[in-house]
Write an enzyme that holds these catalytic residues in place. Structure first.
Site, PDB file in Angstrom:
ATOM      1  N   SER A 166       0.810  -1.216   0.000  1.00 47.18           N
ATOM      2  CA  SER A 166       0.000   0.000   0.000  1.00 47.18           C
ATOM      3  C   SER A 166       0.849   1.275   0.000  1.00 47.18           C
ATOM      4  CB  SER A 166      -0.929   0.012   1.223  1.00 47.18           C
ATOM      5  OG  SER A 166      -1.828  -1.075   1.173  1.00 47.18           O
ATOM      6  N   GLU A 446      -6.206  -3.211  -4.571  1.00 44.67           N
ATOM      7  CA  GLU A 446      -6.703  -1.862  -4.873  1.00 44.67           C
ATOM      8  C   GLU A 446      -6.799  -1.038  -3.584  1.00 44.67           C
ATOM      9  OE1 GLU A 446      -7.188  -0.452  -7.911  1.00 44.67           O
ATOM     10  OE2 GLU A 446      -6.271  -2.305  -8.583  1.00 44.67           O
TER      11      GLU A 446
END
Length: 704
Positions: A166, A446
């Site tokens: 991330s 995502e």
């Protein structure tokens, strides 16, 4: 209790209600109208995508090896191209439709066919193609987009690294400009910098958009995107300097060839820099229309938000499939004869069964309405209708808030529906286990859900710091009471006393207040406001501390901040549900949906009842009524449960679950008919318990 088993089966898309309420009962759900509302703004595109998804050519074939599944999924991408299902978001000049919202609406429906297909299509056109389109310029569009659109160039979106998931800003792959050759040198300096979990990387990808630190003239200008050819189109072998590995079999989504990529001083032309937001001239001079490196970074990543938007919608669709199957089965399956000597009970008539399914049905409706708002916001930004910096920040915040809730909810719903269907739910033919395995990774790609909620929390803190300036309730929490006044009331317990007096000891009166829309809004909003303001007060001045101390202060309150962000996202879903009610014309449908909205709101309050009690927001008297009122709502919703899932509009070609075909009703009817014929014949064996009871009565001495 209502017996729904004897109702004739009806197709899911029908003009009238098939509520299983007794004849003449009110209200009733207008299933066709509700179904149309659920389809939303891009109804025709959703219908087209559902028609495609219903075709056997796109269905997941269970039991394939991962190699076979990959081959089938790649073939399905070609099928999508042949059926004009991939062009919507691309420029009209290249044969597209410039329809960004419609594109997402269509793609997210593919999850009903095979989640691997949905994600692989998302990699090809939603990530790889979208990166070229949104980060590149017209020259890049003309050069690469036609091949991307027609699948001549299968590609990868190479952002994530083994050592940095991330934390995109810290990726270690570099792209260093060499003015002597007018090339960038793309290099992976160590093993942890390998691009990892990359869709299409193991086998199919011929090209990639590679994210790397742009270095020129000895200055690192941060993460930028570069187009890199990966393989020879003829031999499919890696080009010189490029290597990789196959990630192998995964816990789900095995139709996608995820893999790793690494680069050893790979040279690419200077013009392969996707330079919409940052350019390097021939002499190595860097320029950008966005002066701030931080703002530039988030602007570039913001153009790729559609991945989170589509996952939000796909998760909602998967929840709908699960609930349609589970509620259909529960309306037919019988177990235990608690209220009859002959007929067993329908599962859906048990309160606990209603609790486990109807509360998740309510959440799915809320998530669906919230997703439609997110999709509209996305389309507004990318169509240019509303595309300011603030609009983009709001879109990022909204997507980061809703995607975690919907993906977690999908996993929870699939598991609960699986358990609610017993052993039958565990069979692959009924899809719960398969869908859950495939959707498992939705919560961490995502954007990891926890990290996304942390981004939302930081946005909430920033708005708190702006002294509650007027904000858009569609994106930011609505603050309804001042902290000073609220704290005074809660500390002294005055709110509890006043509430208890107002209730006057009446459970009914307390329940009436809780079902009030304004009361639910107040309770849900006040929780967000208080949590954010408490954290804001605790962190006040931390931005002036040395970096290490500031990080420690934030870490100390990380859990509370993430809880606040989740509460904020739940409030957004409740608000979306409430706003959707205003668009319902049919009175019966509106009444049933209001019950469902109340069930969602009160379930949130019940889940956090300890917080409301500890912070003086609810009296003990009123808190005791929350569960009872939820149970009353379950009874009201019960006759309309099938209508509510039928309104989702998914047919057997989408469900593909044996237990949702009506087969259970046939089995149960056969069993009941057999028992009735046995009793009528007089030849049925006597139950031992009946015989013992009869002997016991006969053994008793007669009364005098």
């Amino acid at each position: 209790m209502t017996d729904v088993v004897d109702r004739p089966a009806s197709p899911p898309n029908r003009p009238a209600s098939r509520s299983n309420a007794p004849a003449g009962a009110s209200p009733a759900v207008d299933v066709a109208a509700l179904g149309e509302q659920l389809l939303g703004k891009w109804a025709d595109i959703r219908r087209h995508s559902r028609e495609l998804s219903g075709r056997p050519e796109l269905h997941k074939t269970e039991g394939l090896t991962h190699t076979e599944h990959r081959r089938r999924t790649f073939g399905q991408l070609k099928y999508l191209v042949e059926n004009n299902a991939v062009h919507r978001a691309f420029p009209a000049a290249l044969g597209g439709s410039d329809d960004h919202g419609g594109n997402i609406a269509g793609f997210e429906e593919l999850v009903t066919a095979d989640p691997s297909l949905q994600i692989k299509a998302g990699v090809q056109w939603g990530l790889f193609g979208s990166a070229v389109m949104h980060l590149g310029t017209e020259e890049h569009h003309t050069k690469w987009l036609p091949g991307i659109m027609n699948l001549d160039i299968p590609g990868c979106f190479a952002m994530t690294e083994t050592g940095h998931g991330s934390d995109v800003a810290s990726i270690a792959t570099t792209a260093t400009f060499d003015p002597a050759t007018q090339e960038f040198v793309v290099h992976t300096p160590f093993r942890a910098a390998w691009k990892d979990y990359i869709g299409n990387a193991a086998i199919d990808g011929l090209g990639a958009v590679v994210f790397a630190q742009l270095v020129t003239k000895g200055v690192n200008h941060g993460v930028h995107a570069f187009y890199v050819d990966l393989r020879d189109p003829e031999t499919k072998e890696f080009l010189p300097g490029i290597g990789g590995e196959d990630d192998g079999v995964k816990g789900g989504l095995n139709g996608i060839d995820n893999g790793r990529l690494h680069f050893s001083n790979v040279r690419i032309p200077r013009t392969n820099l996707l330079n919409r937001y940052g350019n390097v001239d021939a002499d190595g001079t860097y320029s950008s229309p966005i002066a701030s490196p931080g703002r530039r970074f988030f602007t570039m990543l913001g153009t790729l938000v559609q991945g989170r938007v589509s996952l939000d919608g796909a998760a909602v669709a998967a929840s709908k499939l699960a609930l349609k199957t589970a509620i259909q089965y529960a309306s037919e399956r019988r177990q235990f004869n608690a209220s009859s000597h002959t007929d067993e009970e329908v599962l859906l008539d048990y309160q606990r069964h209603q609790r486990r399914l109807f509360t998740r049905l309510a959440t799915t409706y809320a998530a669906g309405f919230a997703h439609e708002q997110l999709l509209q916001k996305f389309d507004d930004v990318f169509s240019g209708a509303h595309d300011t910096d603030e609009d983009r920040q709001d879109l990022e915040t909204l997507a980061a808030a809703l995607k975690p809730l919907s993906t977690w909810h999908a996993l929870d719903t699939l598991q609960e529906c699986r358990e609610a269907c017993g052993g039958a739910g565990f069979l692959i033919e009924n899809r719960f286990a398969s869908l859950r395995a495939d959707l498992d990774v939705y919560v961490t790609f995502e954007g990891d859900n926890t990290v996304l909620l942390q981004l939302v929390a930081k946005r909430l803190l920033a708005d708190y710091a702006k002294e509650f300036r007027k904000v858009d309730v569609g994106v930011l929490a609505r603050y309804v009471v001042s902290q000073a006044a609220g704290a005074a009331v809660h500390r002294t317990g005055l709110r509890q006393v006043a509430q208890f007096v107002a209730d006057t000891g009446s459970v009914q009166k307390a329940a009436i207040v809780l079902r009030d829309e304004d009361t639910q809004r107040l309770l849900l909003t006040d929780r967000v406001q208080t949590m954010v303001s408490d954290a804001g007060a605790a962190l006040k001045g931390s931005n002036k501390l040395p970096q290490q101390q500031a990080a420690a202060a934030f870490n100390q309150h990380q859990h509370e901040l993430i809880e606040a962000a989740q509460a904020h996202a739940e409030l957004l879903q409740w608000e979306a549900f409430t706003e959707a009610l205003a668009n319902v014309k049919d009175p019966g449908t509106k009444r049933v949906l209001t019950w469902l909205r109340d069930l969602f709101g009160l379930s949130l309050i019940e889940k956090n009842l300890s917080w409301y009690l500890m912070n003086g927001r609810l009296s003990m008297q009123r808190a005791r009524t929350v569960g009872d009122y939820i149970n009353r709502l379950l009874v009201k919703i019960r006759p309309h449960a099938l209508d509510l899932v039928d309104a989702f509009g998914y047919g057997q070609e989408h469900l593909r679950a044996t237990i949702a075909t009506g087969a259970e009703k046939i089995r149960q009817d056969e069993a009941r008919a057999y028992v009735r014929s046995q009793r009528a014949s007089g030849d049925a064996p006597v139950d031992e318990k009946v015989l013992l009871a009869r002997k016991s009565r006969e053994a008793k001495p007669p009364r005098r």
